[in-house]
Design an enzyme around this catalytic site. Structure first.
Site, short mmCIF file in Angstrom:
data_model
loop_
_atom_site.label_atom_id
_atom_site.label_comp_id
_atom_site.label_asym_id
_atom_site.label_seq_id
_atom_site.Cartn_x
_atom_site.Cartn_y
_atom_site.Cartn_z
N ASP A 12 0.84 -1.21 0.00
CA ASP A 12 0.00 0.00 0.00
C ASP A 12 0.88 1.26 0.00
OD1 ASP A 12 0.89 -0.24 2.60
OD2 ASP A 12 -1.08 0.04 3.54
N SER A 13 2.20 1.07 0.09
CA SER A 13 3.12 2.19 -0.11
C SER A 13 2.96 2.76 -1.52
CB SER A 13 4.58 1.73 0.11
OG SER A 13 4.86 0.57 -0.63
N ASP A 67 -1.21 -5.93 -0.39
CA ASP A 67 -1.57 -5.34 0.90
C ASP A 67 -3.07 -5.11 1.01
OD1 ASP A 67 0.23 -4.87 2.98
OD2 ASP A 67 1.18 -3.20 1.93
N GLU A 100 8.79 -4.52 10.80
CA GLU A 100 9.22 -3.23 10.27
C GLU A 100 9.73 -2.31 11.38
OE1 GLU A 100 6.64 -1.28 7.48
OE2 GLU A 100 7.83 0.57 7.51
O1 KIV Z 1 3.60 -1.19 1.69
C1 KIV Z 1 4.77 -1.56 1.78
O2 KIV Z 1 5.63 -1.23 0.96
C2 KIV Z 1 5.12 -2.43 2.90
C3 KIV Z 1 6.56 -2.77 3.07
C4 KIV Z 1 7.26 -1.61 3.65
C5 KIV Z 1 6.76 -3.99 3.88
O3 KIV Z 1 4.29 -2.82 3.65
#
Ligand code: KIV
Length: 244
Positions: free
Chosen positions: A25-26, A64, A162
């Site tokens: 979700d980043s 995610d 994390e």
């Molecule tokens: O959304 C993301 O990129 C993540 C990673 C940082 C593990 O959850």
């Protein structure tokens, strides 16, 4: 593992040795320019998961579950997971465990592999008051270890750790049977994950200390664009052999 959000990078990762891809979700921050992941939603995650799945050539894809999609009850969480799995994900990842144990259990029972995520949970940035290393106090460390164990107990197949101290990540990794995937959690985790744009060195803004750039991506892009611009202005592009 590496994050990926689009078809063209997924095609490159398909030919790479990495074990898995996370459609994180980043994406809301890295691709859409939002200030946090809180604005990611199921529609956004579906579009990017579909694009990655078209290019990933059979790599294992985790998608995610976005903010609150798994906190509105089991039915809503199953609907969200249904969308992501139909989009091409092989598994889903969700942050935390307290308050949605029933969701994790039900997803797993429904045949949906679940990856957990504890330590810094970016979807809770408003509650933390910023992106901060978690698990520094003994009490908070025990809390994070408890959550990781609970996820294993509920059937998660792996857990992301994390931004926690390396020592704590090592203790959790030793205690769990399922693999830990670290980001900002030291070298003792079973695996590591980074955001693709961070490891390519595309990020010219704030860079957390764990996000080592393995390439000068931003410089390479700027150089290529400047070379194109100069060639056009000099009249050397396109050449005869590049024309019809
Ligand atoms: O959304 C993301 O990129 C993540 C990673 C940082 C593990 O959850």
């Amino acid at each position: 593992m590496i994050t990926c959000y689009d078809y063209s990078f997924a095609r490159l990762l398909a030919a790479s040795p990495v074990d898995g891809i996370l459609v994180g979700d980043s994406v809301a921050m890295v691709i859409h320019g939002h200030p946090s992941t809180v604005t990611a939603n199921v529609g956004m995650m579906r579009i990017h998961t579909e694009a990655v799945a078209r290019g990933a050539g059979g790599k294992f894809i985790v998608a995610d579950m976005p903010f609150l999609s798994f906190r509105k009850g089991v039915a809503a969480a199953l609907d969200a997971a249904h969308v992501l799995m139909s989009a091409g994900a092989n598994a889903v990842k969700l942050e935390g465990v307290d308050g949605h144990e029933d969701v994790v259990e039900r997803l797993v029972q429904s045949g949906i592999p679940v990856m957990g995520h504890v330590g810094l949970q970016p979807q809770s940035v408003q509650a933390y008051g910023g992106y901060r290393v978690q698990g520094r106090s003994e009490e908070n460390a025990r809390e994070i270890a408890r959550q990781a164990c609970a996820l294993q107990q509920l059937g998660a197949f792996a857990v992301v750790l994390e931004c926690i101290p390396a020592k704590l990540a090592g203790e959790i990794t030793t205690a769990l049977r399922i693999p830990t995937i670290g980001i900002g959690a030291g070298a003792s985790c079973d695996g590591q994950i980074l955001v693709l744009q961070d490891l390519l060195g595309m990020n010219t803004g704030h860079r957390p200390k764990f996000a080592r750039p393995f390439s000068d991506g931003a410089d390479a892009v700027m150089e290529a664009v400047a070379n194109f611009d100069a060639a056009v202005k000099a009249g050397t592009f396109p050449a005869v052999e590049e024309s019809y």
